[in-house]
Design an enzyme around this catalytic site. Structure first.
Site, PDB file in Angstrom:
ATOM      1  N   ARG A  25       0.748  -1.212   0.379  1.00  0.00           N
ATOM      2  CA  ARG A  25       0.067  -0.073   0.099  1.00  0.00           C
ATOM      3  C   ARG A  25       0.699   1.296   0.089  1.00  0.00           C
ATOM      4  NH1 ARG A  25      -5.464  -2.056   0.871  1.00  0.00           N
ATOM      5  NH2 ARG A  25      -5.890  -0.185   0.342  1.00  0.00           N
ATOM      6  N   ARG A  29      -2.184   6.190   0.090  1.00  0.00           N
ATOM      7  CA  ARG A  29      -2.717   6.615   1.594  1.00  0.00           C
ATOM      8  C   ARG A  29      -1.951   7.100   2.363  1.00  0.00           C
ATOM      9  NH1 ARG A  29      -3.620   0.448   4.112  1.00  0.00           N
ATOM     10  NH2 ARG A  29      -5.878   0.012   3.814  1.00  0.00           N
ATOM     11  N   ARG A  38      -5.233  12.312  -6.339  1.00  0.00           N
ATOM     12  CA  ARG A  38      -6.526  11.656  -6.241  1.00  0.00           C
ATOM     13  C   ARG A  38      -7.953  12.593  -5.838  1.00  0.00           C
ATOM     14  NH1 ARG A  38     -10.637  10.143  -3.510  1.00  0.00           N
ATOM     15  NH2 ARG A  38     -10.581   7.849  -2.684  1.00  0.00           N
ATOM     16  N   ASP A  75      -7.396  -2.156  -7.823  1.00  0.00           N
ATOM     17  CA  ASP A  75      -7.571  -2.155  -6.982  1.00  0.00           C
ATOM     18  C   ASP A  75      -7.889  -3.791  -6.745  1.00  0.00           C
ATOM     19  OD1 ASP A  75      -8.342  -1.177  -3.566  1.00  0.00           O
ATOM     20  OD2 ASP A  75      -9.794  -2.868  -4.605  1.00  0.00           O
ATOM     21  N   TYR A 151     -15.379 -11.143  -0.340  1.00  0.00           N
ATOM     22  CA  TYR A 151     -16.330  -9.709  -0.792  1.00  0.00           C
ATOM     23  C   TYR A 151     -17.690  -9.658  -1.525  1.00  0.00           C
ATOM     24  CZ  TYR A 151     -12.050  -6.544   0.579  1.00  0.00           C
ATOM     25  OH  TYR A 151     -10.792  -6.260   2.275  1.00  0.00           O
TER      26      TYR A 151
END
Ligand code: CP3
Length: 340
Positions: A25, A29, A38, A75, A151
């Protein structure tokens, strides 16, 4: 040719002049530079689907933190979407699936994804490769089939994933049918990533830890092993099954090159279980909340416990969003400056 081959050589068990380091990651972050990019996208999913922006944040940690590899900004949940089950990313909460998988017809309605269905990732990879200009390797990745199933059945994050586990216990045949479809989609996707030039592939089984040992072998490891075999050694592969360190020996018996470790196992115990397979990990991300002296001391201790060879330095899981960039950089610099 790659100018920095440390990661690839370490993964292949070849001698290295120093231990390579990258961070799970790392793209996103902790970097203010990431947040600035972003902000140019409407939301997370639009961001992931924008190859220029995705390539830009893929390369940021190489320039800013000095890590020995880039990992593509994307992702794991792009796979369910490509199979026909779209997700949303809810701010400060995480992924959410409006529709979930419950029945045989839900599974029959899913398609097996092809690499072209994830063209935006392929474009982001090509652009990242071009802009990295062979400075460091580019890591491709996918979720492990079990984590993706978790998920798709649960509909979002969960502490226990009890709906997903209920599905495994009550409908094992359907679970295997779903895992098989995810596995085929993931193989197509990862082969596409390899064609776009990724130098190593990591499978993230982030939720392996909710399974019992026997269920991990039945519902998770065999599908990861199948993916590794299908990639046929074209690039080195890493299996990271979080909280499944009882399984290290079994993971080492697959054809993967590297085993990712979380922080709950010592280097010695992992080495005993893994034979001479390359190990990756395993600093507790929370170590980076500590003061600088503690970070350096603990990082040195970890590096000494692992050996210089057959080892890739990383955290035991991803960076947390509230870690300070300067401490993350200190960790990277400490590894790069260490001599055995
Ligand atoms: O490693 C990297 O830096 C590359 C990018 C990457 C992202 N997600 C970007 C992202 C990678 C490798 C992932 C993998 C991923 N995604 C995993 C496996 C790794 C792990 O941490 O266990 C999982 C379980 C997911 C699912 C996911 N995506 C969740 C639960 C969330 C929300 C909470 C969070 O931040 O993790 C995401 C969103 C996400 N994926 C963000 C990023 C940078 C945050 C979105 C934002 O910018 O707001």
């Amino acid at each position: 040719m790659l100018q920095n081959r440390l990661l690839i050589d370490a993964a292949l068990g070849k001698p290295v002049e120093r231990v390579p380091v990258w961070l799970m990651r790392q793209a996103g972050r902790v970097l203010p530079e990431y947040r600035a990019v972003r902000a140019q996208a409407k939301n997370f999913i639009e961001f992931v689907k924008n190859p220029e922006l995705a390539a830009e944040v893929t390369i940021q940690p190489v320039d800013i933190l000095g890590v020995d590899a880039a990992i593509i900004f994307s992702d794991i949940l792009v796979i369910p979407e490509a199979m026909g089950l779209p997700y949303e990313m809810i701010e400060a909460r995480g992924p959410f699936f409006r529709n979930t998988i419950k029945t045989k017809s839900d599974i029959d309605n899913l398609k097996i994804a092809e690499a072209q269905d994830l063209n935006y990732v392929m474009q982001a990879l090509q652009l990242s490769k071009k802009n990295l200009n062979n400075r460091v390797p580019l890591i491709g990745f996918a979720g492990a089939p079990f984590t993706i199933l978790a998920y798709m059945v649960e509909g979002g994050g969960s502490k226990t994933f009890s709906k997903a586990k209920q599905f495994l216990y009550t409908q094992p045949e359907l679970a295997h049918a779903l895992l098989e479809k995810i596995t085929q989609s993931t193989i197509n996707y990862l082969k596409g990533q390899i064609e776009c030039g990724v130098n190593l592939i990591q499978l993230f089984d982030s939720w392996a830890g909710v399974l019992s040992e026997s269920m991990f072998y039945e519902f998770s490891l065999r599908y990861m092993s199948k993916i590794v075999d299908a990639l046929d050694g074209k690039v080195p592969t890493t299996i990271f099954a979080k909280d499944a360190h009882y399984a290290i020996k079994k993971i080492s018996e697959t054809n993967c090159n590297t085993i990712g470790l979380d922080w709950t196992i010592s280097a010695n115990a992992a080495r005993t279980a893994a034979g001479n397979k390359t190990l990756q990990g395993n600093a507790d991300p929370c170590l980076l909340y500590a003061n600088e002296e503690v970070i350096v001391k603990e990082t040195h201790a970890m590096l000494k416990q692992f050996d210089k060879q057959n080892y890739i330095c990383n955290l035991g899981h991803g960076l947390y969003p509230d870690l300070e960039k300067s401490k993350v950089k200190l960790f990277v610099d400490t590894v790069k400056g260490f001599s055995y």
